[in-house]
Design a protein around this motif. Structure first.
Motif, PDB file in Angstrom:
ATOM      1  N   SER A 234       5.139-126.624  21.195  1.00 45.25           N
ATOM      2  CA  SER A 234       5.925-126.242  20.021  1.00 45.25           C
ATOM      3  C   SER A 234       6.281-127.458  19.184  1.00 45.25           C
TER       4      SER A 234
ATOM      5  N   ALA B 181       0.338-123.318  18.105  1.00 41.72           N
ATOM      6  CA  ALA B 181       0.942-122.056  18.533  1.00 41.72           C
ATOM      7  C   ALA B 181       0.159-121.453  19.689  1.00 41.72           C
TER       8      ALA B 181
ATOM      9  N   GLU C  35      -0.417-118.454  20.370  1.00 44.08           N
ATOM     10  CA  GLU C  35      -1.287-117.364  19.901  1.00 44.08           C
ATOM     11  C   GLU C  35      -2.657-117.859  19.447  1.00 44.08           C
TER      12      GLU C  35
ATOM     13  N   ASN D 234       8.185-116.035  28.243  1.00 44.19           N
ATOM     14  CA  ASN D 234       8.015-115.914  26.797  1.00 44.19           C
ATOM     15  C   ASN D 234       6.674-116.471  26.347  1.00 44.19           C
ATOM     16  N   VAL D 235       6.285-117.614  26.911  1.00 44.05           N
ATOM     17  CA  VAL D 235       4.995-118.220  26.580  1.00 44.05           C
ATOM     18  C   VAL D 235       3.848-117.314  27.017  1.00 44.05           C
TER      19      VAL D 235
ATOM     20  N   LYS E  19       3.036-114.455  24.725  1.00 43.01           N
ATOM     21  CA  LYS E  19       2.386-114.800  23.456  1.00 43.01           C
ATOM     22  C   LYS E  19       0.913-115.177  23.618  1.00 43.01           C
TER      23      LYS E  19
END
Length: 253
Positions: free
Chosen positions: A31, A50, A52, A72-73, A76
């Protein structure tokens, strides 16, 4: 093996550099863009801003972020074809279950910026969704260390908890000791021979047998005097709690 890395902190940096000696690092994602770029250049990979946008054709995706960020990672990350694994000690493998092939690649060690660690001394704890994934992760770990153990999520959680007690909590005690020594205008390094002998003795005899000191002996005259001599209420509270715990364990209360 082609490996994509998510993370650029101390764990990610140490393992990425070590793994790049035997494998191709496809991409590094963070990030913090300049951190990703710096690590990517070091291991000959492309930097990705990112999760994604990670490439989807790597053989392995290593999520090397803080424990509370793993889920969370993972959410994505695209539906990639390779194995997805995290390196967190306290996080269950099932947070990766949306990926067909997933696992855990946990290095049981403390990583700090500026400290060089020889990965051959690190125990690697492996868990996998299948025998095929297990074999891949074990082979990868053996590139770095001879100590590779298969471990369930429940076992790894207990292992991580033991590490907190034996490393994080003990280091906090070191900080308290350093504060006491500083107040007395004495060097913290003076304690080094004692600390080394205490650790060696714990492994040679077992920590239960190796325990010494006034609390172990039940010497309340000394413990009361020492507690009152401490410079802060927090240190006094810590001293009282640990002293009582030791006395109870050895039947002195």
């Amino acid at each position: 093996m082609k490996i994509s890395v998510i993370g650029s902190g101390n764990v990610a940096t140490t393992l990425s550099v070590a793994l790049s000696q035997f494998n191709t690092i496809d991409a590094v994602c963070s990030s913090t863009a300049n951190h990703a770029q710096k690590l990517a250049q070091r291991v000959g990979a492309m930097a990705v801003a990112a999760v994604e946008n990670m490439p989807v054709d790597s053989d392995l995706y290593l999520i090397m972020v803080s424990d509370n960020a793993v889920e969370n990672v993972a959410a994505k990350l695209p539906q990639v074809r390779g194995v997805v694994a995290h390196t967190a000690g306290s996080i269950n493998m099932n947070v990766l279950q949306r990926f067909d092939n997933h696992g855990v690649f946990y290095p049981m060690q403390s990583f700090t910026a500026g400290r060089q660690i020889n990965t051959s001394t690190i125990p690697f704890c492996i868990e996998a969704s299948s025998q095929m994934v297990e074999q891949q992760l074990v082979e990868l770990a053996k590139q770095l260390s001879p100590t590779v153990m298969l471990m369930s999520s429940a076992q790894r959680a207990q292992c991580h908890l033991a590490a907190v007690f034996s490393s994080n909590f003990v280091n906090h005690m070191y900080a308290a000791a350093a504060h006491i020594m500083q107040n007395a205008n004495l060097p913290f390094n003076m304690l080094r021979p004692l600390l080394v002998e205490t650790l060696d003795k714990a492994f040679a005899l077992g920590p239960d047998v190796a325990q010494t000191g006034p609390a172990r002996r039940g010497d309340t005259v000394v413990t009361n005097r020492q507690r009152e001599a401490l410079p802060t209420a927090d240190l006094q509270k810590m001293y009282s709690f640990v002293t009582e715990s030791i006395m109870k364990k050895y039947g002195k209360l």
